[in-house]
Design a protein around this motif. Structure first.
Motif, short mmCIF file in Angstrom:
data_model
loop_
_atom_site.label_atom_id
_atom_site.label_comp_id
_atom_site.label_asym_id
_atom_site.label_seq_id
_atom_site.Cartn_x
_atom_site.Cartn_y
_atom_site.Cartn_z
N CYS A 41 0.87 -1.17 0.00
CA CYS A 41 0.00 0.00 0.00
C CYS A 41 0.91 1.22 0.00
O CYS A 41 2.13 1.09 0.01
CB CYS A 41 -0.92 0.01 1.22
SG CYS A 41 -0.09 0.35 2.79
N LEU A 42 0.31 2.41 -0.03
CA LEU A 42 1.07 3.64 0.09
C LEU A 42 0.77 4.27 1.43
O LEU A 42 -0.37 4.22 1.91
CB LEU A 42 0.69 4.61 -1.03
CG LEU A 42 0.90 4.12 -2.46
CD1 LEU A 42 0.52 5.20 -3.45
CD2 LEU A 42 2.33 3.63 -2.68
N TYR A 43 1.78 4.88 2.03
CA TYR A 43 1.59 5.64 3.26
C TYR A 43 1.46 7.11 2.87
O TYR A 43 2.16 7.59 1.98
CB TYR A 43 2.77 5.49 4.21
CG TYR A 43 2.91 4.13 4.86
CD1 TYR A 43 1.91 3.16 4.80
CD2 TYR A 43 4.06 3.81 5.56
CE1 TYR A 43 2.06 1.94 5.42
CE2 TYR A 43 4.22 2.59 6.18
CZ TYR A 43 3.22 1.65 6.11
OH TYR A 43 3.36 0.44 6.73
N VAL A 108 -8.91 4.33 0.99
CA VAL A 108 -8.02 5.13 1.82
C VAL A 108 -8.46 4.91 3.25
O VAL A 108 -9.64 5.08 3.58
CB VAL A 108 -8.07 6.63 1.46
CG1 VAL A 108 -7.23 7.45 2.42
CG2 VAL A 108 -7.63 6.85 0.01
N ILE A 109 -7.51 4.49 4.09
CA ILE A 109 -7.85 4.25 5.49
C ILE A 109 -7.03 5.18 6.38
O ILE A 109 -5.91 5.55 6.05
CB ILE A 109 -7.61 2.78 5.91
CG1 ILE A 109 -6.13 2.43 5.86
CG2 ILE A 109 -8.44 1.84 5.06
CD1 ILE A 109 -5.78 1.16 6.62
N GLY A 110 -7.63 5.55 7.49
CA GLY A 110 -6.89 6.25 8.53
C GLY A 110 -6.18 5.20 9.37
O GLY A 110 -6.80 4.22 9.78
N ALA A 111 -4.89 5.38 9.59
CA ALA A 111 -4.09 4.40 10.33
C ALA A 111 -3.35 5.07 11.49
O ALA A 111 -2.19 4.78 11.76
CB ALA A 111 -3.13 3.70 9.39
N GLY A 112 -4.03 6.00 12.14
CA GLY A 112 -3.43 6.66 13.30
C GLY A 112 -2.66 7.90 12.91
O GLY A 112 -3.24 8.95 12.70
N ILE A 117 -3.17 4.23 1.30
CA ILE A 117 -3.92 4.12 0.04
C ILE A 117 -3.72 2.71 -0.47
O ILE A 117 -2.59 2.25 -0.63
CB ILE A 117 -3.41 5.13 -1.01
CG1 ILE A 117 -3.52 6.57 -0.49
CG2 ILE A 117 -4.19 4.95 -2.32
CD1 ILE A 117 -2.86 7.60 -1.40
N TRP A 118 -4.83 2.05 -0.72
CA TRP A 118 -4.83 0.66 -1.20
C TRP A 118 -5.63 0.57 -2.49
O TRP A 118 -6.65 1.27 -2.66
CB TRP A 118 -5.52 -0.25 -0.19
CG TRP A 118 -4.79 -0.47 1.09
CD1 TRP A 118 -4.69 0.39 2.14
CD2 TRP A 118 -4.08 -1.64 1.47
NE1 TRP A 118 -3.96 -0.17 3.14
CE2 TRP A 118 -3.57 -1.43 2.77
CE3 TRP A 118 -3.83 -2.87 0.84
CZ2 TRP A 118 -2.82 -2.39 3.45
CZ3 TRP A 118 -3.09 -3.82 1.52
CH2 TRP A 118 -2.59 -3.57 2.80
#
Length: 146
Positions: A41-43, A108-112, A117-118
């Motif tokens: 994924c992308l950060y 797109v997920i929030g990860a803290g 981006i997936w």
């Protein structure tokens, strides 16, 4: 910086751009850094958070540790600074799109402290393959969480 949370489903346009979630707008308004993430994924970090992450990496880096050098090289060599436009659009460089296998449908997920981006299909596969472990691992992964 607020904790980034949630799951969003933007689309990648023909120019390789996506619209970042409105919930992340304040955190990302002064610029972002997109880079290679783990699990293909992308950060996405705010510019300030990426600087802080880089400083923590530098402080903890053991100069002659190959694993540390490899991690820093892969993370930093793929990093791309960008400022979202008025519509919160950012361009994802072709090399990063290729790395993450991004097609039109995204998650797109929030990860803290960052977003991820997936490719939508890759995200769904990831969730399916990790759901059983998630259901049973909380106490082992993060002691005293619940």
């Amino acid at each position: 910086m607020a904790t980034l949370l949630g799951t969003y489903t933007p689309k990648l346009d023909e120019k390789g751009r996506l619209i970042l979630p409105a919930k992340f707008a304040e955190d990302f308004e002064h610029g972002i850094v997109l880079t290679r993430g783990q699990d293909r994924c992308l950060y996405v970090y705010s510019a300030a958070e990426f600087d802080a992450v880089h400083q923590r990496m530098r402080a903890s880096a053991t100069g002659n540790n190959k694993q540390t050098r490899d991690f820093m090289r892969l993370l930093l060599s793929a990093a791309h600074a960008e400022t979202p436009d008025r519509q919160r659009r950012v361009t994802v460089p072709a090399a990063l799109r290729g790395y993450a296998g991004l097609e039109r449908e995204l998650v797109v997920i929030g990860a803290g402290n960052h977003a991820e981006i997936w490719d939508a299909e890759a995200w769904n596969d990831y969730v399916s393959s990790t759901e059983d472990d998630f259901a049973t691992a909380a106490g082992e992964v993060i002691p005293d969480l619940f």
